[in-house]
Design an enzyme around this catalytic site. Structure first.
Site, short mmCIF file in Angstrom:
data_model
loop_
_atom_site.label_atom_id
_atom_site.label_comp_id
_atom_site.label_asym_id
_atom_site.label_seq_id
_atom_site.Cartn_x
_atom_site.Cartn_y
_atom_site.Cartn_z
N ASP A 1 -12.86 4.19 17.44
CA ASP A 1 -11.85 4.79 16.67
C ASP A 1 -10.79 5.25 17.57
OD1 ASP A 1 -10.69 5.83 14.55
OD2 ASP A 1 -11.50 7.99 14.82
N GLY B 1 1.04 -1.28 -0.01
CA GLY B 1 0.02 0.03 0.02
C GLY B 1 1.02 1.25 -0.05
N HIS C 1 -6.33 4.19 21.54
CA HIS C 1 -5.37 5.38 21.83
C HIS C 1 -5.50 5.55 23.12
CE1 HIS C 1 -4.68 5.93 17.56
NE2 HIS C 1 -5.84 6.71 17.33
N ALA D 1 0.97 6.13 3.82
CA ALA D 1 2.22 5.96 3.32
C ALA D 1 2.87 7.40 2.85
CB ALA D 1 2.30 4.90 2.09
N LYS E 1 -15.40 14.73 17.89
CA LYS E 1 -15.14 15.61 16.78
C LYS E 1 -16.07 16.77 16.78
CE LYS E 1 -12.83 12.44 14.18
NZ LYS E 1 -11.78 12.64 13.49
N GLY F 1 3.70 6.14 20.08
CA GLY F 1 4.92 6.83 19.42
C GLY F 1 4.91 8.21 19.62
#
Length: 803
Positions: free
Chosen positions: A282, A52, A287, A58, A380, A227
């Protein structure tokens, strides 16, 4: 000796040779660098394949992350090849990849001159390949092997990054397994992007499929939040400051924990994905749950041990209390349904129930964190973009004056992920807590402060530390994959534990209507929520819900007759409230007249809502003068979830102040065995009733009814009838576990009051059948409940009564 593989053609010009040799010299003289705690991978050639490789992820992050990795590792004994794989043929995919690679930016620590050299070399080592069929993957493997043979290189490993939809994972993993495995001695690492399923069942299926082709050590499930610079240093901060944190990191000192991720954007462009998942799947399930585990887990003795880190994370899930529907509030910004209609080609009357906002409170059943509310929220179209985790400590100082003194202000530690008013990632510790040590040499203390406040305190009231040089989350995680550090990724066990925790809540929200909100600053206090006991509710209830919910609000509590006995009927919530109120009135009356109240409770799912209502809202219930008995029990150890006593304890007893000696579980486990008649468990319970309950007449027995008409554990084929003088007996259930202990009809019909609670549409047919039966029926044991001198009341919700 440093070596870098440089492909040179004899036909290239002299300046190109000179340039490449200059790059060789520059990279070889660089000192090797490995982060603290990281084991350097075996030297050799590494093949990186982004499946991908021309997609959005990417383009935005992955190629930049791998270029950063290459620029820091080149010249340290590694050679690289980079492949961008896609479904398109090479003539279409190669130009797309080239456009992506042209835009790559060099890390700040690299000089401009060296940047140009490294980037040129990276482009020469990168190529596009069509990866669609098994034959395509075979060609890839052959190409890797051919290059290794031609250049005489030793293979270190192969890194595959799946930047594709999750439904393709198993198929690609099968192709990698059958065609692209490296030879013995070289590693294989496969990176997977979320989502990893949408509930426990789907996650388990995907995990099983992947396990057929890849080992656990070969899989790296990535959550880019791990990260983020602050998130990745939570454990390091806790360990570095453990001497000061350990005494206060517990329920005696922590008032609450908050984990927040607010976004200002809408869902346009992501509707196809988002409408299937919503905000909980989500953001919260992954997270924010990862942040939760980092805050609550035991600090590992060795932060470099992936095994220890993942094991300690897993232990957190076993302590988290079950989430109820009442644990959460949900919302949806008002333009969302229109976006769904447009992007998914839905009709104008289509209404989506997908929440775009969620706020909930989690509790942990552990000695360290018991009773601490953990607020978790995300949404959101909110007022600002910001993410943080806040630990607010109790402040036992009472200030008479000088309220601006540091000691009078909130005591808190804030792990600030970025954005918001502060704009940069940081760890902030209020000065009335302690002065922390820096997490590592890559961090610095901030001494010059903006004129802003963070969570109620000006920056000058904090000790602040932040990374010296910012690093992108994907680079950090790609580097971890390269070094084989799995502690920053999601193991199969942890993934399934997380989904097991969240799935029941998600199931309870399938038909729930989210509160509409306008979005942005116009939300005002519309989404503010509060904790009431153990339940969560919006602070401002005066809202007109534009989504029609039917006519439930037009029905109030209804009273009448059912099977010649009194009946109370209402919607489930109001019915439970009424039953709880009636129970409290009966208890207060009994305590006033006799000094004590004897209550027998049944198991099953129906009473759970009642138990929660009693625990969370009836603080004046006379529990100190109440004796709690069981109407029936399964023959399983009382520590197992199938035990009625276990469920009553989890949902009610542990939340109320009731004397230990006033709790009377049925003795189903005696002499290290279950419900053996010779052990006399039923006789022991009957003797205890005779000793403590006046005339063996309970003040109140609460029963339920099974779909087959059984009540307590008295079934159609039970050899127990009204003439049996025993109060307690062993019975057999047609369902597992078969062995049961139960009060008899004699004990039940001797009670002052008997309440029968029936809830849910599944019981409607039974309720209809029972209404047509006069007197007793051997087919339906519940019909034998006819108090001799007491009162029978049926509590039927509208679903059970009306269907």
């Amino acid at each position: 000796f440093c070596f870098i593989f440089i492909q040179l053609e004899f036909a290239t010009s002299m300046w190109r040779i000179t340039w490449c040799l200059l790059l060789l010299a520059m990279t070889c003289c660089q000192e090797g660098y490995t982060k603290e705690g990281e084991n350097p991978p075996s030297r050799g050639h590494v093949s990186v394949v982004i499946v991908g490789g021309t997609g959005d992820l990417a383009k935005k992050y992955l190629w930049q992350g791998f270029f950063h990795l290459y620029s820091t590792q080149v010249g340290k004994g590694y050679t690289f090849s980079f492949y961008g794989g896609g479904l398109s043929p090479e003539e279409k995919g190669a130009p797309l990849l080239f456009e992506i690679l042209k835009e790559l930016k060099c890390p700040t620590e690299i000089t401009e001159e060296r940047c140009a050299l490294v980037k040129e070399q990276f482009l020469r080592l990168s190529q596009y390949l069509q990866l669609k069929t098994v034959e395509d993957y075979e060609k890839l493997s052959q190409q890797i092997q051919q290059q290794l043979n031609q250049e005489g290189m030793v293979e270190a490993g192969r890194l595959f990054y799946m930047s594709v939809p999750a439904f393709a994972y198993a198929d690609i993993a099968a192709k990698i397994n059958s065609t692209c495995r490296p030879p013995a001695g070289a590693w294989l690492r496969v990176v997977l992007e979320k989502p990893f399923g949408h509930d426990f069942g789907s996650a388990q299926i995907l995990a099983t499929q992947l396990a057929s082709f890849l080992t656990e050590e070969e899989m790296y499930r990535i959550d880019h939040y791990l990260g983020k610079e602050v998130v990745s240093q939570i454990l390091a901060f806790r360990k570095k400051n453990n001497e000061l944190l350990a005494p206060i990191w517990n329920k005696h000192h922590i008032e609450r924990i908050e984990i927040v991720l607010k976004e200002t954007l809408d869902c346009k462009g992501r509707i196809q994905f988002y409408d299937q998942y919503g905000v909980i799947r989500d953001v919260l399930q992954n997270h924010l749950t990862e942040v939760l585990t980092l805050l609550m887990m035991s600090v590992p003795a060795n932060l470099s041990s992936s095994e220890e880190v993942l094991k300690n994370k897993l232990q957190v899930f076993s302590a988290l209390e079950h989430l109820e529907r009442s644990s959460v509030v949900i919302g949806q910004y008002q333009g969302y349904t229109e976006e769904v209609q447009e992007e998914l080609n839905k009709t104008k009357d289509y209404v989506s129930l997908t929440p775009t906002f969620a706020g909930l409170v989690i509790f942990a059943d552990s000695p360290q964190y018991d009773g601490i509310p953990i607020y978790m929220t995300s949404g959101k179209m909110l007022d600002e973009r910001v993410g943080y985790a806040r630990i607010l400590f109790k402040n036992d100082i009472f200030c008479i004056q000088d309220y601006n003194s540091v000691s009078c202000k909130p005591k808190q530690i804030v792990f600030y992920f970025g954005h918001g008013g502060l704009e940069y990632p940081a760890i902030l510790v209020s000065k009335n807590v302690f002065k922390p040590s820096l997490v590592n040499s890559g961090w610095k203390e901030v001494t010059e402060h903006k004129d802003i406040s963070v969570l109620g305190l000006p920056l000058s009231d904090y000790y602040i530390q932040t990374p010296v040089a910012p690093r992108e989350a994907y680079y950090e995680l790609i580097s971890k994959v390269f070094h084989g550090r799995q502690d920053s990724f999601i193991s199969t066990e942890n993934l399934l534990a997380s989904w097991a925790f969240w799935t029941p809540l998600l199931d309870s929200l399938v038909q729930a209507y989210p509160r509409p909100y306008p979005g942005g600053v116009s939300n005002g206090d519309l989404l503010n929520f509060q904790l009431r006991g153990r339940e969560v509710a919006f602070v401002n209830e005066a809202v007109v819900n534009v989504i029609q919910q039917g006519q439930e609000e037009n029905f109030q509590v209804m009273q009448g007759k059912y099977r010649s006995a009194d009946m109370v009927s209402a919607w489930a919530k109001e019915l439970v409230e009424r039953l709880a109120s009636d129970l409290q009135s009966a208890a207060e009356e009994a305590v006033k007249d006799e000094g004590q109240f004897h209550l027998a409770l049944s198991g099953g799912s129906s009473p759970i809502a009642l138990f929660i209502q009693l625990a969370m809202h009836h603080y004046t219930f006379p529990w100190r003068h109440t004796h709690v008995w069981l109407a029936d029990e399964r023959c399983v150890p009382p520590t197992e979830s199938g035990s009625n006593f276990h469920n009553i304890h989890e949902q009610l007893l542990q939340h109320i102040r009731i004397p230990y000696f006033n709790i009377h579980p049925m003795p189903v486990q005696l002499n290290q065995r279950l419900c053996v008649e010779e052990d006399g468990g039923a006789t022991l319970y009957e003797k205890e009733i005779n000793r403590l309950v006046n005339a063996s007449s309970f003040h109140y027995i609460l029963l339920g009814v099974g779909q087959d008409g059984h009540t307590a554990s008295l079934f159609q084929d039970s050899k127990v009838d009204e003439s049996d003088e025993r109060l307690v007996t062993l019975t057999e259930s047609p369902n597992k576990p078969h062995q049961r202990m139960s009060l008899t009809f004699t004990a039940i019909n001797n009670a002052r009051r008997v309440g029968v609670l029936v809830m849910g549409k599944r019981k409607h047919e039974l309720v209809t059948q029972l209404s047509r039966i006069k007197g007793e029926s051997a087919k339906y044991p519940i019909t034998k409940v006819q108090p001799t001198n007491g009162k029978l009341i049926w509590y039927l919700d509208y679903d059970a009564l009306l269907g």
